[in-house]
Design a protein around this motif. Structure first.
Motif, PDB file in Angstrom:
ATOM      1  N   GLY A   8       0.819  -1.209   0.000  1.00  0.00           N
ATOM      2  CA  GLY A   8       0.000   0.000   0.000  1.00  0.00           C
ATOM      3  C   GLY A   8       0.851   1.257   0.000  1.00  0.00           C
ATOM      4  O   GLY A   8       0.564   2.223  -0.730  1.00  0.00           O
ATOM      5  N   TRP A   9       1.901   1.247   0.803  1.00  0.00           N
ATOM      6  CA  TRP A   9       2.816   2.385   0.825  1.00  0.00           C
ATOM      7  C   TRP A   9       3.501   2.547  -0.525  1.00  0.00           C
ATOM      8  O   TRP A   9       3.690   3.670  -1.005  1.00  0.00           O
ATOM      9  CB  TRP A   9       3.852   2.205   1.939  1.00  0.00           C
ATOM     10  CG  TRP A   9       4.835   3.318   1.965  1.00  0.00           C
ATOM     11  CD1 TRP A   9       4.675   4.562   2.509  1.00  0.00           C
ATOM     12  CD2 TRP A   9       6.139   3.306   1.375  1.00  0.00           C
ATOM     13  NE1 TRP A   9       5.806   5.319   2.300  1.00  0.00           N
ATOM     14  CE2 TRP A   9       6.719   4.565   1.608  1.00  0.00           C
ATOM     15  CE3 TRP A   9       6.869   2.350   0.683  1.00  0.00           C
ATOM     16  CZ2 TRP A   9       7.993   4.899   1.170  1.00  0.00           C
ATOM     17  CZ3 TRP A   9       8.142   2.676   0.244  1.00  0.00           C
ATOM     18  CH2 TRP A   9       8.688   3.933   0.496  1.00  0.00           C
ATOM     19  N   LEU A  10       3.874   1.436  -1.157  1.00  0.00           N
ATOM     20  CA  LEU A  10       4.512   1.500  -2.471  1.00  0.00           C
ATOM     21  C   LEU A  10       3.566   2.084  -3.523  1.00  0.00           C
ATOM     22  O   LEU A  10       4.000   2.857  -4.387  1.00  0.00           O
ATOM     23  CB  LEU A  10       4.994   0.116  -2.902  1.00  0.00           C
ATOM     24  CG  LEU A  10       6.226  -0.427  -2.186  1.00  0.00           C
ATOM     25  CD1 LEU A  10       6.448  -1.891  -2.534  1.00  0.00           C
ATOM     26  CD2 LEU A  10       7.457   0.407  -2.512  1.00  0.00           C
TER      27      LEU A  10
ATOM     28  N   LEU B 250       2.366   6.723  -6.889  1.00  0.00           N
ATOM     29  CA  LEU B 250       1.438   7.750  -7.373  1.00  0.00           C
ATOM     30  C   LEU B 250       1.906   9.167  -7.067  1.00  0.00           C
ATOM     31  O   LEU B 250       1.529  10.113  -7.775  1.00  0.00           O
ATOM     32  CB  LEU B 250       0.052   7.528  -6.776  1.00  0.00           C
ATOM     33  CG  LEU B 250      -0.651   6.240  -7.212  1.00  0.00           C
ATOM     34  CD1 LEU B 250      -1.951   6.055  -6.435  1.00  0.00           C
ATOM     35  CD2 LEU B 250      -0.909   6.257  -8.706  1.00  0.00           C
ATOM     36  N   THR B 251       2.706   9.345  -6.022  1.00  0.00           N
ATOM     37  CA  THR B 251       3.106  10.692  -5.614  1.00  0.00           C
ATOM     38  C   THR B 251       4.540  11.048  -5.984  1.00  0.00           C
ATOM     39  O   THR B 251       4.967  12.168  -5.728  1.00  0.00           O
ATOM     40  CB  THR B 251       2.919  10.868  -4.096  1.00  0.00           C
ATOM     41  OG1 THR B 251       3.730   9.900  -3.410  1.00  0.00           O
ATOM     42  CG2 THR B 251       1.456  10.716  -3.702  1.00  0.00           C
TER      43      THR B 251
ATOM     44  N   SER C 176      10.271   0.061 -13.102  1.00  0.00           N
ATOM     45  CA  SER C 176      10.863  -0.569 -11.916  1.00  0.00           C
ATOM     46  C   SER C 176       9.957  -0.391 -10.708  1.00  0.00           C
ATOM     47  O   SER C 176       9.770  -1.323  -9.915  1.00  0.00           O
ATOM     48  CB  SER C 176      12.239   0.025 -11.620  1.00  0.00           C
ATOM     49  OG  SER C 176      13.135  -0.287 -12.647  1.00  0.00           O
ATOM     50  N   ALA C 177       9.402   0.798 -10.543  1.00  0.00           N
ATOM     51  CA  ALA C 177       8.517   1.058  -9.408  1.00  0.00           C
ATOM     52  C   ALA C 177       7.289   0.159  -9.457  1.00  0.00           C
ATOM     53  O   ALA C 177       6.879  -0.412  -8.442  1.00  0.00           O
ATOM     54  CB  ALA C 177       8.105   2.527  -9.394  1.00  0.00           C
ATOM     55  N   LEU C 178       6.702   0.021 -10.644  1.00  0.00           N
ATOM     56  CA  LEU C 178       5.518  -0.829 -10.779  1.00  0.00           C
ATOM     57  C   LEU C 178       5.848  -2.298 -10.550  1.00  0.00           C
ATOM     58  O   LEU C 178       5.065  -3.030  -9.935  1.00  0.00           O
ATOM     59  CB  LEU C 178       4.878  -0.630 -12.142  1.00  0.00           C
ATOM     60  CG  LEU C 178       4.194   0.725 -12.346  1.00  0.00           C
ATOM     61  CD1 LEU C 178       3.709   0.855 -13.789  1.00  0.00           C
ATOM     62  CD2 LEU C 178       3.043   0.908 -11.378  1.00  0.00           C
TER      63      LEU C 178
END
Length: 129
Positions: free
Chosen positions: A31-33, A38-39, A47-49
């Motif tokens: 959830g934090w990720l 998104l921010t 990579s983030a996804l």
């Protein structure tokens, strides 16, 4: 298929509870990720996804393994043990990186859940004996 009416042993119940606690913790990290993805102002989106999807998948797998074990599905034990043993190198590298306060409990958690899953009462409840 027969339904075993014998009570679920304490070792198996605790293993399931701890797996579900791990799933909840990884779910919170996921959830934090999602929020961080998104921010973020600039990032490598792919990579983030991938990291976020991996965390979500890990939470789902941990929850599903706990549910399978609660239903006494013997096939859920080996993957659950493997995931618990994966906490050992993670904890070790955390200790090496100066996060011993987190690495040591992770290693203890992994060994504890693995022990609960191979204990004789759990082994009997899952039909291995």
């Amino acid at each position: 298929m027969t339904i075993d009416s014998a009570p679920i042993p304490v070792t198996l119940r605790w293993a399931v509870r701890l797996l579900w606690a791990e799933a909840a913790a990884v779910g919170l990290v996921a959830g934090w990720l999602v929020w961080a993805d998104l921010t973020a102002t600039s990032t490598d989106r792919l990579s983030a996804l991938l990291v976020t999807v991996f965390a979500i998948g890990a939470a789902v797998v941990l929850w599903a393994l706990g549910r399978g074990l609660l239903r006494r599905q013997a096939g859920a034990r080996a993957p659950a043990i493997v995931l618990q043993l994966m906490l050992l190198p993670i904890g070790w590298f955390m200790i090496q990186g100066g996060l011993g306060w987190l690495g040591v409990p992770l290693m203890v958690l992994g060994l504890s859940v693995a022990w609960l899953l191979i204990s004789p009462p759990t082994t009997r409840a899952l039909g291995f004996e």
